[in-house]
Design a protein around this motif. Structure first.
Motif, short mmCIF file in Angstrom:
data_model
loop_
_atom_site.label_atom_id
_atom_site.label_comp_id
_atom_site.label_asym_id
_atom_site.label_seq_id
_atom_site.Cartn_x
_atom_site.Cartn_y
_atom_site.Cartn_z
N THR A 82 0.74 -1.33 -0.05
CA THR A 82 0.01 0.20 -0.06
C THR A 82 0.92 1.54 -0.01
N TYR A 136 -6.31 -2.61 -6.32
CA TYR A 136 -5.88 -1.22 -6.51
C TYR A 136 -6.00 -0.67 -7.67
N ARG A 139 -10.34 -1.96 -8.60
CA ARG A 139 -11.16 -1.76 -7.67
C ARG A 139 -12.18 -2.98 -7.49
N VAL A 162 -8.33 -7.07 3.97
CA VAL A 162 -8.96 -6.04 3.19
C VAL A 162 -9.08 -4.73 4.26
N GLY A 166 -7.59 -1.00 3.45
CA GLY A 166 -8.26 0.11 3.68
C GLY A 166 -7.80 1.25 4.73
N TYR A 167 -7.50 0.62 5.88
CA TYR A 167 -7.01 1.48 6.89
C TYR A 167 -5.59 2.22 6.18
N VAL A 169 -4.85 2.60 3.17
CA VAL A 169 -5.13 3.42 2.32
C VAL A 169 -5.30 5.17 2.87
#
Length: 194
Positions: A82, A136, A139, A162, A166-167, A169
């Motif tokens: 990420t 990414y 999507r 997941v 998300g965190y 990002v």
């Protein structure tokens, strides 16, 4: 020629100048698994400007980082994927050494940093890399990518992965928008866009 470091967009808030909500956020950070010595820099420094958001986000982050079934090596690997996708300078600075300490091979870390597929990484890391890249970029993930990783992790760890993605990002966006960078004496891991 590399672009110079962008100036931070938020001023640091000194502990002595914090209001009650900011002190509560700092206390929550220090009471959790990150430890009593944590200082408000990186995303935590940004969240001091919106401590109510910071309080909720740091609680999610503490769980994502310390409370999942995903082995630390795979969690840190996913965080680096990420950080590289977003070219989040501070995130790479903070988590590169953590990934190495958790067992991610130096060649794998170097490949990720350079934007290369880590072809010599273990099977589970390669599966996470493919999943992250597909998610990414598109999507979504294909049934093939999903099943490949689900067969290695199981349902719960898939959901937790997941959540970690998300965190981080959210972390990466926060760091990039507000120019939250490594300390001045540290070289930036990635070239800044012109």
């Amino acid at each position: 020629m590399p672009r110079k470091r962008p100036a931070p967009r938020l001023a640091p808030i000194e502990e002595a100048d914090m209001n009650a909500a900011q002190r509560a956020l700092l206390a929550a950070l220090r009471a959790g698994p990150r430890g009593k010595s944590i200082t408000p820099r990186g995303p935590f420094g940004a969240w001091m400007h919106a401590p109510e958001l910071g309080e909720l986000a740091q609680a999610l982050g503490a769980h994502c980082r310390y409370g999942t079934e995903l082995p630390k090596r795979l969690s840190e690997f996913a965080i680096l994927c990420t950080a590289r996708a977003w070219r989040a300078q501070y995130e790479w600075y903070a988590h590169g050494p953590m990934a190495a300490a958790a067992g991610v091979k130096p060649k794998t870390i170097a490949d990720l940093k350079a934007g290369r597929e880590p072809k010599s990484a273990p099977k589970d890391e390669r599966a996470i890399y493919a999943f992250v890249q597909e998610l990414y970029k598109k999507r979504r993930v294909s049934e093939r990518s999903y099943k490949r990783l689900q067969s290695l992790l199981g349902d719960k760890a898939m959901l937790e992965l997941v959540g970690i993605l998300g965190y981080y990002v959210l972390i990466s966006m926060t760091l990039n928008v507000f120019h939250m960078l490594p300390p001045e004496n540290e070289k930036l891991p990635f070239a800044e866009p012109g």
